[in-house]
Design an enzyme around this catalytic site. Structure first.
Site, mmCIF file in Angstrom:
data_model
loop_
_atom_site.group_PDB
_atom_site.id
_atom_site.type_symbol
_atom_site.label_atom_id
_atom_site.label_comp_id
_atom_site.label_asym_id
_atom_site.label_seq_id
_atom_site.Cartn_x
_atom_site.Cartn_y
_atom_site.Cartn_z
ATOM 1 N NE ARG A 139 -11.717 11.942 1.100
ATOM 2 C CZ ARG A 139 -12.778 11.220 0.943
ATOM 3 N NH1 ARG A 139 -13.731 11.107 0.838
ATOM 4 N NH2 ARG A 139 -11.920 9.629 0.312
ATOM 5 C CE LYS A 169 -3.793 -0.636 2.406
ATOM 6 N NZ LYS A 169 -4.148 -0.898 3.408
#
Length: 655
Positions: A293, A160
């Site tokens: 967010r 990742k």
């Protein structure tokens, strides 16, 4: 309290419109920013003010920090709402706004920076007793060292990107001899998207569920949990269907996950809206990441909580206290379906072009950024709209979702509506045994179901086009995508005013009455009857929808668009007298970049020759001569960008 009377929305499309809608209700003025290709977009029309950022490329517009700061100053905006994507989780952007005294409707720059670093955030979770996936997050990044660590963890492993997000820079590795190639691919992608090729390793949890928790935190230290969501239906790490609350999640696990989400928020003194994501399998859960967010899937949480999360964000940004009743229970069940311009399969390809017909299903929430006439650009995400369904039970929500998809009309570009519809009917989805790899395992089944489901729609589209226009046109050509499916479509017999056709072992009988076409479709287990008024098709109206609500029809130039049972079909028509499409220019069908011009002015070319190549959505599209022609004018050169309906060149037919 901070003053917020005008908000600049630093985004585009459906999320910009979503934010503007709440601001309008609260009496807050809005500023829409836009790139050149978005000049006439819906979000620009919805806002009170508009401000041009620059060219269509994101780097010159929605990702340009200094231009957005300048827009805030010139329009005197008090605050910025970033939506999601673009600069929504950008530390430098949040920091610059803070320095300029402009309110950022989101968390602190510090929280963004820490949670944006996947390695640092994981270390924070460990220090706050939040379960994390075993792995390696050290600074040694050589291929040899990372391979050694992967062996220690044990295959399969996940590579990742440290600065990643949005499913980018991720590779699954099942065998040792596949590791180096996968590592190189992850690093390349991370470098391209995040300017940082650092990666870390995690043990790959096979076939987990993806559970996330909505957090709302204020400046007074109140950390609120607004229920949870299941986002397990994913394709290449991109979510397609989300629902709330997560079905079939044990109460004790839900309670522990909520506690871990609170600890995650506390670890960075979080403020505003955030989402803590976990993977879950066999009564074990692990922290995945925290998105700093508003999420794409936030509407499902709004539907079961009764909250407007954008309003909550604004109130928190002002400095108001926000407390959500911990004893509240979810109100029913909600499902969100991401409708995208794409071919709609596991290996889906984005689709660009012009929407010639757009009609949303009635009585459903749709967060959309497009309408009839909208251009689907090559520059941005392919998401067109989000269909959000809310019912008192999950079973009803699934049923309503399928019904709504059938009645959602988008013509001119391909979409994934049929793909979504078939996912909803998977046994694993219905019985809540889905996981993040379910689409990979069910790919062939889904493809075959999609093909079978469109058989009678395809037959009707073909019959309608031929019978309605036989007096005006003689050549009909369905989209190339459907060509192979029509190979078994045969006309069998005619009985007085009735004709009979067969496609994929289904029988179609069409009865021609003075004012109506009556379709009778006979399958192995069903019989459908559809009555369509003849006159309605002969009008020049843009869109006609009869009382059955699942059939619609529209025309654009020499194309006939038919929508039936959620399926779209484009039929090209050619005039009788020439057998070819009469035209004096070749026009672009979609926005794109001209990668090759193969013609010279005043030279002649034969039918079938390639005249130019346009690249759109990472695919090449050839412009081919329909007949023998001579090129009179060339309006573009290689490397130029072109918009839909613009002339590429003018020509004359050679008789």
């Amino acid at each position: 309290m901070k003053k917020i009377n005008k908000i600049l929305v630093a985004n585009r499309g459906e999320i910009a419109i979503r934010i503007i809608r709440t601001c309008d209700r609260l009496g807050i003025s809005t500023v829409a920013v836009f790139s050149d290709i978005d000049t006439d977009s819906l979000h620009v029309k919805k806002a009170k003010e508009k401000y041009r950022l620059g060219k269509s490329e994101s780097s010159d517009s929605y990702l340009n920090i200094e231009k957005i700061i300048e827009a805030c100053k010139k329009t005197k905006a008090d605050a910025v709402h970033p939506g999601y994507g673009f600069l929504s989780e950008n530390y430098e952007f949040a920091k610059r706004l803070e320095e300029e005294g402009i309110v950022f409707i989101g968390p602190s720059p510090n929280a963004i920076q820490i949670m944006g670093d996947k390695i640092e955030s994981k270390r924070r979770m460990i220090s706050h007793n939040v379960p994390v996936i075993p792995g390696y997050d050290g600074s040694e990044q050589s291929p040899e060292s990372l391979l050694l660590q992967a062996k220690k963890i044990g295959f399969p492993v996940m590579i990742k990107a440290s600065a990643g997000g949005g499913g980018r820079g991720i590779r699954k590795v099942f065998k040792e001899d596949e590791f180096i190639e996968a590592l190189n691919g992850a690093k390349r992608e991370a470098k391209n998207f995040f300017k940082n090729d650092s990666v870390f390793l995690e043990k790959l949890i096979l076939n987990p569920r993806h559970i996330e928790v909505q957090v709302l935190s204020d400046f007074l230290g109140n950390h609120n949990i607004i229920f949870d969501r299941d986002c397990s239906i994913q394709r290449r790490n991109q979510k397609l269907i989300e629902e709330a609350p997560a079905p079939n999640l044990p109460d004790e696990i839900r309670k522990k996950i909520y506690e871990s989400a609170i600890q995650a928020a506390k670890s960075v003194n979080y403020t505003n809206a955030g989402t803590v994501e976990f993977v879950y399998k066999d009564n074990q859960y692990y922290f995945l990441e925290m998105n700093t967010r508003l999420q794409v899937e936030h509407p499902v949480t709004e539907m079961i909580s009764g909250l407007d999360l954008v309003e909550a964000q604004i109130r928190i940004a002002r400095g108001e206290e926000f407390i959500f009743d911990k004893n509240s229970k979810p109100k029913g069940h909600s499902i969100e379906l991401r409708i995208c311009a794409e071919t709609g399969t596991l290996d889906s390809i984005p689709f660009s072009g012009k929407i010639v017909n757009y009609s949303e299903p009635k009585h459903f929430r749709v967060d959309s950024g497009v309408s009839t006439g909208s251009i689907v650009s090559i520059y941005y995400d392919s998401l067109l709209a989000k269909l959000i369904v809310h019912e008192d039970t999950r079973e009803k929500a699934i049923s309503k979702s399928i019904f709504a998809l059938k009645n959602f009309v988008i013509q001119g570009v391909e979409t994934n509506k049929e793909y979504l519809k078939k996912i909803l009917t998977l046994e694993e989805f219905e019985n809540t045994s889905m996981h993040t790899s379910i689409l990979e395992k069910k790919d062939e089944i889904l493809k075959s179901q999609i093909k079978d489901s469109r058989s009678h729609a395809l037959a009707m589209a073909h019959i309608v086009s031929n019978q309605l226009y036989s007096n005006r046109f003689e050549n009909f050509k369905l989209w190339e995508n459907h060509k192979s499916e029509l190979e078994d479509f045969v006309y069998t017999k005619s009985l007085n005013d009735t004709k009979e056709y067969i496609l994929n072992n289904k029988k179609y009988r069409v009865k021609f009455l003075p004012k109506y076409f009556e379709f009778r479709i006979e399958g192995e287990e069903f019989t459908d009857e559809v009555i369509l008024p003849k006159d309605s098709f002969l009008k020049d109206e843009k869109f006609i929808l009869n009382e059955l609500e699942f059939f619609s029809y529209s025309r654009l130039g020499n194309s006939i668009f038919i929508h039936l049972e959620g399926e779209n079909f484009e039929i090209k028509t050619y005039e009788k007298d020439s057998n070819k499409l009469k035209q004096s220019s070749y026009r672009a069908k979609m926005p794109g970049k001209i990668t090759s011009i193969k013609v010279i002015k005043n030279h002649s070319y034969n039918e079938g020759e390639v005249l130019a190549v346009i690249e759109a959505m990472k695919m090449e599209h050839q412009i081919i001569a329909h007949e023998k022609i001579r090129i009179d004018e060339i309006f573009f050169k290689e490397g130029d960008f072109i918009n839909p309906e613009e002339d590429i060149f003018k020509f004359q037919k050679i008789v």
